[in-house]
Design a protein around this motif. Sequence first.
Motif, mmCIF file in Angstrom:
data_model
loop_
_atom_site.group_PDB
_atom_site.id
_atom_site.type_symbol
_atom_site.label_atom_id
_atom_site.label_comp_id
_atom_site.label_asym_id
_atom_site.label_seq_id
_atom_site.Cartn_x
_atom_site.Cartn_y
_atom_site.Cartn_z
ATOM 1 N N PRO A 1 0.846 -1.190 0.000
ATOM 2 C CA PRO A 1 0.000 0.000 0.000
ATOM 3 C C PRO A 1 0.886 1.247 0.000
ATOM 4 N N VAL A 2 0.818 1.998 -1.087
ATOM 5 C CA VAL A 2 1.711 3.168 -1.203
ATOM 6 C C VAL A 2 0.913 4.419 -1.596
ATOM 7 N N ALA A 3 -0.342 4.460 -1.138
ATOM 8 C CA ALA A 3 -1.208 5.572 -1.545
ATOM 9 C C ALA A 3 -1.330 6.651 -0.478
ATOM 10 N N GLY A 4 -0.604 6.508 0.631
ATOM 11 C CA GLY A 4 -0.692 7.495 1.714
ATOM 12 C C GLY A 4 -0.140 8.841 1.268
ATOM 13 N N LEU A 5 -0.448 9.874 2.031
ATOM 14 C CA LEU A 5 -0.057 11.240 1.636
ATOM 15 C C LEU A 5 1.358 11.595 2.078
ATOM 16 N N GLY A 6 1.877 10.872 3.043
ATOM 17 C CA GLY A 6 3.234 11.152 3.511
ATOM 18 C C GLY A 6 3.400 12.554 4.068
ATOM 19 N N THR A 7 2.427 13.015 4.850
ATOM 20 C CA THR A 7 2.445 14.414 5.313
ATOM 21 C C THR A 7 3.610 14.700 6.264
ATOM 22 N N PRO B 1 6.787 10.352 -4.103
ATOM 23 C CA PRO B 1 6.196 9.460 -3.104
ATOM 24 C C PRO B 1 7.182 9.186 -1.962
ATOM 25 N N LYS B 2 6.652 9.089 -0.755
ATOM 26 C CA LYS B 2 7.501 8.777 0.410
ATOM 27 C C LYS B 2 8.305 7.506 0.162
ATOM 28 N N GLU B 3 7.690 6.550 -0.515
ATOM 29 C CA GLU B 3 8.327 5.241 -0.746
ATOM 30 C C GLU B 3 9.514 5.330 -1.697
ATOM 31 N N ARG C 1 -5.423 1.592 -8.142
ATOM 32 C CA ARG C 1 -5.497 2.925 -7.549
ATOM 33 C C ARG C 1 -6.418 2.929 -6.344
ATOM 34 N N GLN C 2 -5.979 3.588 -5.295
ATOM 35 C CA GLN C 2 -6.887 3.937 -4.208
ATOM 36 C C GLN C 2 -7.247 5.395 -4.465
ATOM 37 N N GLN C 3 -8.502 5.658 -4.757
ATOM 38 C CA GLN C 3 -8.834 7.008 -5.234
ATOM 39 C C GLN C 3 -8.804 8.061 -4.133
ATOM 40 N N GLU C 4 -9.088 7.633 -2.902
ATOM 41 C CA GLU C 4 -9.013 8.558 -1.769
ATOM 42 C C GLU C 4 -8.246 7.861 -0.660
ATOM 43 N N PRO C 5 -7.368 8.566 0.072
ATOM 44 C CA PRO C 5 -6.638 7.884 1.162
ATOM 45 C C PRO C 5 -7.543 7.666 2.373
ATOM 46 N N MET C 6 -8.337 6.588 2.325
ATOM 47 C CA MET C 6 -9.316 6.332 3.392
ATOM 48 C C MET C 6 -8.779 5.387 4.458
ATOM 49 N N GLY C 7 -7.480 5.120 4.416
ATOM 50 C CA GLY C 7 -6.899 4.272 5.454
ATOM 51 C C GLY C 7 -6.256 3.025 4.885
ATOM 52 N N LEU C 8 -5.405 2.405 5.717
ATOM 53 C CA LEU C 8 -4.665 1.216 5.285
ATOM 54 C C LEU C 8 -5.617 0.064 4.922
ATOM 55 N N HIS D 1 -8.616 0.161 3.806
ATOM 56 C CA HIS D 1 -9.262 0.446 2.514
ATOM 57 C C HIS D 1 -8.269 0.233 1.373
ATOM 58 N N ALA D 2 -7.012 0.631 1.579
ATOM 59 C CA ALA D 2 -5.986 0.442 0.537
ATOM 60 C C ALA D 2 -5.838 -1.053 0.208
ATOM 61 N N ILE D 3 -5.811 -1.888 1.226
ATOM 62 C CA ILE D 3 -5.660 -3.337 1.004
ATOM 63 C C ILE D 3 -6.875 -3.877 0.248
ATOM 64 N N PHE E 1 3.247 -5.503 2.779
ATOM 65 C CA PHE E 1 4.464 -4.793 3.199
ATOM 66 C C PHE E 1 4.145 -3.307 3.315
ATOM 67 N N LEU E 2 4.441 -2.687 4.449
ATOM 68 C CA LEU E 2 4.398 -1.227 4.541
ATOM 69 C C LEU E 2 5.834 -0.754 4.327
ATOM 70 N N PRO E 3 6.122 -0.206 3.144
ATOM 71 C CA PRO E 3 7.524 0.029 2.784
ATOM 72 C C PRO E 3 8.232 1.072 3.646
ATOM 73 N N ASP E 4 7.472 1.924 4.344
ATOM 74 C CA ASP E 4 8.171 2.917 5.170
ATOM 75 C C ASP E 4 8.684 2.295 6.471
ATOM 76 N N GLU E 5 8.285 1.064 6.755
ATOM 77 C CA GLU E 5 8.926 0.338 7.858
ATOM 78 C C GLU E 5 10.026 -0.501 7.219
HETATM 79 P P1 UTP Z 1 0.920 6.081 7.272
HETATM 80 O O1 UTP Z 1 0.107 6.004 8.501
HETATM 81 O O2 UTP Z 1 2.403 6.073 7.416
HETATM 82 O O3 UTP Z 1 0.431 7.357 6.464
HETATM 83 O O4 UTP Z 1 0.467 4.879 6.333
HETATM 84 P P2 UTP Z 1 1.121 8.151 5.300
HETATM 85 O O5 UTP Z 1 0.078 8.928 4.588
HETATM 86 O O6 UTP Z 1 1.939 7.247 4.426
HETATM 87 O O7 UTP Z 1 2.151 9.130 6.018
HETATM 88 P P3 UTP Z 1 1.929 10.407 6.993
HETATM 89 O O8 UTP Z 1 1.519 9.830 8.322
HETATM 90 O O9 UTP Z 1 0.904 11.322 6.383
HETATM 91 O O10 UTP Z 1 3.286 11.053 7.010
HETATM 92 C C1 UTP Z 1 0.981 3.569 6.478
HETATM 93 C C2 UTP Z 1 1.025 2.892 5.121
HETATM 94 O O11 UTP Z 1 -0.285 2.778 4.573
HETATM 95 C C3 UTP Z 1 -0.362 3.404 3.302
HETATM 96 C C4 UTP Z 1 0.798 4.395 3.265
HETATM 97 O O12 UTP Z 1 1.205 4.633 1.936
HETATM 98 C C5 UTP Z 1 1.854 3.670 4.093
HETATM 99 O O13 UTP Z 1 2.561 2.705 3.322
HETATM 100 N N1 UTP Z 1 -1.694 4.041 3.188
HETATM 101 C C6 UTP Z 1 -2.206 4.732 4.233
HETATM 102 C C7 UTP Z 1 -2.408 3.914 2.011
HETATM 103 O O14 UTP Z 1 -1.958 3.281 1.027
HETATM 104 N N2 UTP Z 1 -3.641 4.472 1.932
HETATM 105 C C8 UTP Z 1 -4.180 5.168 2.969
HETATM 106 O O15 UTP Z 1 -5.339 5.636 2.837
HETATM 107 C C9 UTP Z 1 -3.437 5.294 4.148
#
Ligand code: UTP
Length: 290
Positions: free
Chosen positions: A12-18, A28-30, A104-111, A113-115, A130-134
């Motif tokens: 899952p690599v659709a997070g915003l990485g704020t 992308p953070k990844e 595609r995950q169209q909206e970041p609605m959480g892990l 939802h991404a799965i 795999f959560l690649p940021d770990e």
């Molecule tokens: P994080 O909680 O680290 O969120 O997501 P994030 O958006 O990546 O980073 P911050 O907190 O805003 O800096 C954990 C994992 O779940 C994925 C992220 O890409 C990351 O690999 N994720 C999270 C999604 O794919 N979709 C989501 O809606 C949320």
Amino acid sequence: MTHKPIRKAVFPVAGLGTRFLPATKAIPKEMLPIVDRPLIQYAVDEAREAGIEQMIFVTGRGKGAIEDHFDIAFELERTMAERGKDLSVLEPTRLGPGNCAYVRQQEPMGLGHAIWCARDIVGDEPFAIFLPDEFMHGSPGCMAQMVAAYNQTGGNLISVLEMPRDKVSSYGVIDPGARHGALTEVRGLVEKPAAKDAPSNLIISGRYILQPEVMRTLENQGKGAGGEIQLTDAMAKMIGQQPFHAVTFDGKRYDCGSKVGYIEANLAIALERGDMADEVRAIAKALIAQ
Ligand code: UTP
């Protein structure tokens, strides 16, 4: 008893990485590198080492660099070849067309939802997440250790590690049962509990092997902690219905979703690398002495 092999992995690599803005505004953070390899590359290498064949990336807007990274860079390769440069450095980035898929995950609605967005490609077989940021650093890798445990237990497995009690409220925490070496039975799971309510100090650390039934649980699941659809909540519902274990990873985990963890990982890997360790050690010593 033999268990269905783990052939597919979801990233899952659709997070915003704020937490990494402004670096992650356009990248992308990844794709942030640990020395010279992006985080996502380490995760894919770990999956391959564990025998996984198909990589499924759940992406979102602005994540195109990940697709480019695992594609053939025709102009780059031709130019490098013409100039007599070594192309082997690009070898790990080649995922053949049958070995990767993007949804595609169209909206970041959480892990969770991404799965769930990957359900059609995962189909009816157990799969890894795999959560690649770990960044899990060890030999054998974290997923290879988990697959070895899975071959004995079957069912669902998550990787866990110990965390000081006052820090657990940022993570998913397990309620542990019987322990056999690195393997702990999981009796319950809570996402981001208050420190006083946490059932243990064992946190879920970014690697999972799950049975396909989790997709059906996610389908009907409402929002949990932080208003997001939580994977932890869906997994908690499967406890008691299927075997559920935690594996304590024999290795080191770097939380590269946080800035300090990311810097620690870069330093640690640089200090292990034969091509730069001495120089980096000297620089680090000089900086600390200032
Ligand atoms: P994080 O909680 O680290 O969120 O997501 P994030 O958006 O990546 O980073 P911050 O907190 O805003 O800096 C954990 C994992 O779940 C994925 C992220 O890409 C990351 O690999 N994720 C999270 C999604 O794919 N979709 C989501 O809606 C949320």
